[in-house]
Design a protein around this motif. Structure first.
Motif, PDB file in Angstrom:
ATOM      1  N   VAL A 137       0.838  -1.202   0.000  1.00  0.00           N
ATOM      2  CA  VAL A 137       0.000   0.000   0.000  1.00  0.00           C
ATOM      3  C   VAL A 137       0.875   1.254   0.000  1.00  0.00           C
ATOM      4  N   ILE A 138       1.887   1.267   0.869  1.00  0.00           N
ATOM      5  CA  ILE A 138       2.784   2.419   0.931  1.00  0.00           C
ATOM      6  C   ILE A 138       3.534   2.599  -0.385  1.00  0.00           C
ATOM      7  N   GLU A 139       4.070   1.515  -0.941  1.00  0.00           N
ATOM      8  CA  GLU A 139       4.838   1.611  -2.175  1.00  0.00           C
ATOM      9  C   GLU A 139       3.959   2.044  -3.343  1.00  0.00           C
ATOM     10  N   VAL A 190       4.545   1.534 -10.940  1.00  0.00           N
ATOM     11  CA  VAL A 190       3.779   0.889  -9.867  1.00  0.00           C
ATOM     12  C   VAL A 190       3.994  -0.618  -9.876  1.00  0.00           C
ATOM     13  N   GLY A 191       4.058  -1.200 -11.067  1.00  0.00           N
ATOM     14  CA  GLY A 191       4.240  -2.641 -11.172  1.00  0.00           C
ATOM     15  C   GLY A 191       3.046  -3.396 -10.612  1.00  0.00           C
ATOM     16  N   ASP A 192       3.321  -4.580 -10.069  1.00  0.00           N
ATOM     17  CA  ASP A 192       2.234  -5.390  -9.530  1.00  0.00           C
ATOM     18  C   ASP A 192       1.910  -5.058  -8.080  1.00  0.00           C
ATOM     19  N   ARG A 193       2.606  -4.045  -7.508  1.00  0.00           N
ATOM     20  CA  ARG A 193       2.350  -3.683  -6.115  1.00  0.00           C
ATOM     21  C   ARG A 193       0.935  -3.172  -5.920  1.00  0.00           C
ATOM     22  N   ALA A 194       0.390  -2.467  -6.931  1.00  0.00           N
ATOM     23  CA  ALA A 194      -0.969  -1.942  -6.809  1.00  0.00           C
ATOM     24  C   ALA A 194      -1.977  -3.069  -6.671  1.00  0.00           C
ATOM     25  N   TRP A 195      -1.785  -4.157  -7.435  1.00  0.00           N
ATOM     26  CA  TRP A 195      -2.710  -5.286  -7.333  1.00  0.00           C
ATOM     27  C   TRP A 195      -2.621  -5.933  -5.962  1.00  0.00           C
ATOM     28  N   TRP A 196      -1.402  -6.072  -5.447  1.00  0.00           N
ATOM     29  CA  TRP A 196      -1.244  -6.618  -4.104  1.00  0.00           C
ATOM     30  C   TRP A 196      -1.884  -5.700  -3.068  1.00  0.00           C
ATOM     31  N   ALA A 197      -1.705  -4.394  -3.231  1.00  0.00           N
ATOM     32  CA  ALA A 197      -2.266  -3.438  -2.268  1.00  0.00           C
ATOM     33  C   ALA A 197      -3.788  -3.500  -2.260  1.00  0.00           C
ATOM     34  N   VAL A 198      -4.386  -3.458  -3.449  1.00  0.00           N
ATOM     35  CA  VAL A 198      -5.852  -3.511  -3.542  1.00  0.00           C
ATOM     36  C   VAL A 198      -6.359  -4.856  -3.033  1.00  0.00           C
ATOM     37  N   GLY A 199      -5.667  -5.933  -3.417  1.00  0.00           N
ATOM     38  CA  GLY A 199      -6.096  -7.256  -2.977  1.00  0.00           C
ATOM     39  C   GLY A 199      -6.064  -7.406  -1.466  1.00  0.00           C
TER      40      GLY A 199
END
Length: 271
Positions: free
Chosen positions: A225-227, A238-247
């Motif tokens: 979320v922070i990243e 953003v890469g795949d971090r956004a998907w992990w954050a939302v998930g």
């Protein structure tokens, strides 16, 4: 001869023609929670002041050692924003526990309202309160040198990510308040969760941590979320971090909501 009287509260079902809709009940409870927030000025002030003090502490006391170039404020502010959300949302656990232990829910169940709307009311009011506090924190950060490069769409994305995180953590605190037997216990459980952001990339990169702690910091919900917020505010990939954050946020929200609904039926239903 002495006759013992049963003085326990008895839930009385509201007549069908007087019952109001779930949406109306929720709006009533949202208004109630907002009024309580406005009256509790001390708690609202501390929810804003504490994160600001931490931001100033890390920026001006530790910032020079962590980043001699003076850019540490840009790194630390996204973490402070989530810390602000945690401080503000933690009071939800206490408010919910107070409602569940002071008998007010029994009174709500005698009215033509859906009593479970009291929990949603706390959550929605907390979301509004914390978004306002986040705006204040960002305003102070801009005054002390925070310089994001995001455009309007990236700002909207960052605000949406912050709002989703606040919603998730608030539902979690609401469930904790329902699970706690006293307001003191709810406060203690909520306080323990406030340490989780420190074990993330909020204040230092995770690759500076010991290997065993780095694994935890990289794989816990707050780091992506922070990243994601950092990437949106400063235009980095953003890469795949956004998907992990939302998930993670959706998983916490749904899980906490189901837990809270089950606890409310279990506790309020047996009164």
């Amino acid at each position: 001869m002495t006759v013992a009287l049963d003085t326990r509260p008895v839930a009385v079902a509201a007549p069908a023609d007087r019952a109001v809709s779930g949406a109306t009940s929720t709006l009533v409870f949202v208004g109630r929670s907002i009024r309580h927030t406005l009256r509790n000025v001390e708690a609202l002030t501390m929810a804003i002041v504490l994160p600001i003090m931490l931001m100033l502490l890390f920026t001006f006391v530790f910032g020079g050692a962590l980043d001699s170039g003076g850019g540490y404020v840009n790194y630390v502010v996204p973490g402070i924003i989530l810390l602000c959300a945690g401080f503000g949302s933690s009071s939800t656990a206490v408010d919910v526990a107070d409602d569940m232990t002071n008998g007010i829910v029994d009174r709500f169940r005698t009215m033509p309202l859906r009593a479970n709307g009291v929990i949603t009311g706390h959550v929605v009011a907390s979301l509004a309160r914390n978004l306002m506090a986040t705006g204040v924190v960002i305003g102070v950060a801009l005054l002390v040198g925070f310089r994001p490069t995001a455009g309007p769409l990236a700002w909207l994305g960052a605000i949406g990510m912050i709002a989703l995180f606040i919603l998730a953590i608030t539902w979690l605190y609401a469930a904790i308040g329902l699970a706690a037997r006293t307001t003191a216990a709810a406060s203690g459980y909520g306080f323990a969760l406030l340490f989780v952001p420190y074990l993330s990339s909020a204040f230092v990169p995770t690759d500076t941590m010991p290997e065993w702690l780095q694994w935890f910091a990289d794989n816990q919900p707050i780091t992506p979320v922070i990243e994601t917020i950092r990437a949106l505010l400063f235009g980095t990939p953003v890469g795949d971090r956004a998907w992990w954050a939302v998930g993670w946020c959706l998983l916490i929200t749904v899980g906490a909501y189901i837990w809270a609904a089950w606890l409310f039926r279990r506790k309020a239903g047996r009164r």
